[in-house]
Scaffold this active site. Sequence first.
Site, PDB file in Angstrom:
ATOM      1  CG  ASP A 119      -2.271   0.742   0.828  1.00 10.57           C
ATOM      2  OD1 ASP A 119      -2.780   0.539  -0.292  1.00 10.57           O
ATOM      3  OD2 ASP A 119      -2.753   1.540   1.649  1.00 10.57           O
ATOM      4  CD  GLU A 159      -2.981   7.732   3.370  1.00 15.16           C
ATOM      5  OE1 GLU A 159      -3.924   8.504   3.665  1.00 15.16           O
ATOM      6  OE2 GLU A 159      -3.008   6.965   2.406  1.00 15.16           O
ATOM      7  CD  GLU A 199      -8.790   8.669  -0.706  1.00 18.65           C
ATOM      8  OE1 GLU A 199      -8.437   7.555  -0.257  1.00 18.65           O
ATOM      9  OE2 GLU A 199      -8.103   9.693  -0.583  1.00 18.65           O
ATOM     10  CD  GLU A 246      -9.205  -0.161  -3.404  1.00 24.74           C
ATOM     11  OE1 GLU A 246      -8.880  -0.753  -2.366  1.00 24.74           O
ATOM     12  OE2 GLU A 246      -8.610   0.841  -3.831  1.00 24.74           O
TER      13      GLU A 246
HETATM   14  C1  LIG Z   1      -5.264   0.049  -2.461  1.00 23.45           C
HETATM   15  C2  LIG Z   1      -5.706   1.301  -1.800  1.00 23.45           C
HETATM   16  N1  LIG Z   1      -6.921   1.777  -2.061  1.00 23.45           N
HETATM   17  C3  LIG Z   1      -7.350   2.913  -1.481  1.00 23.45           C
HETATM   18  C4  LIG Z   1      -6.554   3.599  -0.605  1.00 23.45           C
HETATM   19  C5  LIG Z   1      -7.073   4.839   0.057  1.00 23.45           C
HETATM   20  O1  LIG Z   1      -6.220   5.895  -0.009  1.00 23.45           O
HETATM   21  C6  LIG Z   1      -5.274   3.070  -0.352  1.00 23.45           C
HETATM   22  N2  LIG Z   1      -4.418   3.682   0.520  1.00 23.45           N
HETATM   23  N3  LIG Z   1      -4.885   1.920  -0.951  1.00 23.45           N
END
Ligand SMILES: Cc1ncc(CO)c(N)n1
Length: 242
Positions: free
Chosen positions: A52, A94, A146, A226
């Site tokens: 991520d 973040e 999001e 996702e």
């Molecule tokens: C895969 C993924 N989808 C959405 C977000 C949301 O920012 C993230 N951080 N990572």
Amino acid sequence: MDGKPKAGVSMTSTWLRKHRLIYAGATRHPFILSIRDGTVDLSAFKRWLGQDYIFVRAFVPFVASVLIKAWKNSDHESGDIELVLSGVAALNDEIEWFKQEASKWGVELSGVVPEKTTRDYCRFLEDLMSPDVDYAVAMTAFWAIEAVYQESFAHCLEEGSKTPPELQEACQRWGNDGFGQYCSSLRNIADRELEKSASDGGPLVKVSEDMVTKAEVEFQRVLEYEVQFWNMSHGSPGRSAP
Ligand SMILES: Cc1ncc(CO)c(N)n1
């Protein structure tokens, strides 16, 4: 069915209902459910963290591309630019959080090799950065990306969840109410822009219909990515086959 929503029903509501199975697949994925019930495999969490981080680094230029589209397309009193700018600022925090969290878990971020799913998802973002992609389409994808995280992680913080304390901070990042408000604002912009296209008359009507169709396709593709991203995080060689 002509694919148009009934008067008073927003485009995103229509799509959320129409694609509810895949939406639930993305927001109630077994990986998320394992965090919520406390059975999460910590090596899976670490894998998610590393992948991520790579995703979020690619997400920054995508959000910057949305900022440019907002500047070009929205009237400057709408608040769109401020909202997207606040998103860029949040991504700055973040990225620092990912670095801290990685060192807490002993994950060496510079050594993380992107998995195919991560590369494909980043490539998808890159395609959406093109100036040829309409503001309504990019905003729809932005909101969906999001919203999946918001709904997923908020689920891990609901009453009765057994999320391990050391993962609660991660869940708070995306599951907090402020982030929920932010997602609602993104959704409202997407709906407003989609509505503009849907109600355009005259010679542009065909172009506008295509744009709405494109936005729906990208919405579905986000949900598919996702799900794949959670699959990649959750699954590991040796998880199913001993
Ligand atoms: C895969 C993924 N989808 C959405 C977000 C949301 O920012 C993230 N951080 N990572």
